[in-house]
Design an enzyme around this catalytic site. Sequence first.
Site, mmCIF file in Angstrom:
data_model
loop_
_atom_site.group_PDB
_atom_site.id
_atom_site.type_symbol
_atom_site.label_atom_id
_atom_site.label_comp_id
_atom_site.label_asym_id
_atom_site.label_seq_id
_atom_site.Cartn_x
_atom_site.Cartn_y
_atom_site.Cartn_z
ATOM 1 C CG HIS A 1 21.356 19.846 3.076
ATOM 2 N ND1 HIS A 1 21.841 21.324 3.137
ATOM 3 C CD2 HIS A 1 21.501 20.025 1.077
ATOM 4 C CE1 HIS A 1 22.475 22.196 1.812
ATOM 5 N NE2 HIS A 1 21.702 21.060 1.038
ATOM 6 C CG ASP B 1 15.949 20.179 5.665
ATOM 7 O OD1 ASP B 1 15.182 20.567 4.643
ATOM 8 O OD2 ASP B 1 17.276 19.703 5.346
ATOM 9 C CD GLN C 1 15.338 17.319 -2.273
ATOM 10 O OE1 GLN C 1 15.053 17.583 -3.479
ATOM 11 N NE2 GLN C 1 16.253 18.366 -2.091
ATOM 12 C CE LYS D 1 16.861 22.413 -2.693
ATOM 13 N NZ LYS D 1 16.900 21.286 -1.600
ATOM 14 C CB CYS E 1 25.302 20.253 0.361
ATOM 15 S SG CYS E 1 25.492 20.687 -0.167
HETATM 16 C C1 LIG Z 1 18.353 22.220 -0.600
HETATM 17 C C2 LIG Z 1 18.378 20.969 0.501
HETATM 18 C C3 LIG Z 1 18.434 22.274 1.308
HETATM 19 C C4 LIG Z 1 19.095 23.610 1.506
HETATM 20 O O1 LIG Z 1 18.195 24.950 0.964
HETATM 21 P P1 LIG Z 1 18.656 25.971 0.633
HETATM 22 O O2 LIG Z 1 17.711 26.617 -0.091
HETATM 23 O O3 LIG Z 1 19.829 25.887 -0.314
HETATM 24 O O4 LIG Z 1 18.493 26.867 2.273
HETATM 25 C C5 LIG Z 1 18.139 21.834 2.694
HETATM 26 N N1 LIG Z 1 17.615 20.465 3.664
HETATM 27 C C6 LIG Z 1 17.484 19.544 2.384
HETATM 28 C C7 LIG Z 1 16.861 18.155 2.515
HETATM 29 C C8 LIG Z 1 17.481 19.932 0.924
HETATM 30 O O5 LIG Z 1 17.300 19.768 -0.306
#
Ligand SMILES: *Cc1c(COP(=O)(O)O)cnc(C)c1O
Length: 406
Positions: A123, A200, A203, A226, A364
């Site tokens: 992302h 990260d 997701q 999320k 993104c």
């Molecule tokens: C949604 C997402 C982000 C960004 O999250 P924010 O809540 O916008 O800061 C980063 N990485 C992944 C894999 C995502 O799905």
Amino acid sequence: MSLLDVKAIRKDFPILSRKVHGQELVYLDNAATSQTPQAVIDSIVHYYSHYNANIHRGVHSLSQEATDAYEQTRIKIQKHFNAAHAHEIILTAGTTHAINIVASGYQELLQAGDVLLVSALEHHSNIVPWQMLCEKTGAELQVIPMLQNGTLDMAAYHAMISPKVKLVFCNHVSNALGTVNPIEEIIGAAHAVGAAVLIDGAQAAPHLQANVQALGVDFYTVSAHKLCGPTGVGVLYGKQALLEQLPPYQGGGEMIATVSFEKTTYAGLPHKFEAGTPNICGGIAFGAALDYMHGIGFDQIAAYEQELLDYATQALLAIEGLKIYGTAARKTAVISFNIEGLHPYDIGSILDQMGIAVRTGHHCAQPIMDYYQIPGTVRASFSFYNTFEEVDRLVAGVKKAKSMLC
Ligand SMILES: *Cc1c(COP(=O)(O)O)cnc(C)c1O
């Protein structure tokens, strides 16, 4: 036979009974944000109706109640991710904020010639902060390449690993393709050369429960929105020793031990990284969201979503000219697709007219789209509150869009 009582679960989400363009909403944009159950909405209303106060400061009862509830969330998050200490859980505004705290902190710890590895599946929020860091430090950002099926080229990764590598970044699950990355292997190889790893987990968190101690991961990031929680709240997990090494991200109230014009000393963890009044209500509501999801059960959620994914994948693939991007053996319930000759935006707009919410565009993750040489995809992403009937409506909608556009 379904593994979950989805009918009952859907009643917990008021938004799922609304209509869009006169049709019952089919919400399939869960990878962008999840919907909010009544228990979480109630916790927000309860906070503002009963104990709205600033935290960590007041001796009065409201402030103490708010502080207790906010700190309870930190402990819930610690338990959920099996962190060794509650102070290793930094409450942030979300994943983007969490990654920026780490990237900004490493500015003082890197030098020219150091190498950072970023996966091709990231992302933008796990790419751009590191590019900015490299510009400032002279460190070099190298990309772990991806393969046609939407997985990382692990042979290439192992070949790139060297003692020059200081940091490695990868998502646990790709938001654009749903690929579950082999983070155990990524962490193991990085640690063998002394590099730290930031995963990260934005997701992954709604679909699978990461155990940060078992993984040995150095940093792990999450966004509450999320996970059935509110926007504007998230987590930076970091190993204590690494968090202690990093300088604060912002200066202000809450993050200090003592302040004078001659010298200010910083507070310990976690407050060092939590300057200013935080999103108190959001933090408390995040705790309620975790409770709600545990009430359903993460194993049950994962198993049910896998059934939805398999069912939807087969039904969509039966449509002539439809191609799915991201065909890894291990995926969460995300399907990114295109239909030959059609623009994803046009498909998404027709689906919206039918009350079906999907995402269209680059999600993104522009480098992934560049790799496939496409402008974007249509992305349907599922949650435990979605049904097989909704998958049927998606498939019927895509067929109709195709007949209208072709
Ligand atoms: C949604 C997402 C982000 C960004 O999250 P924010 O809540 O916008 O800061 C980063 N990485 C992944 C894999 C995502 O799905």
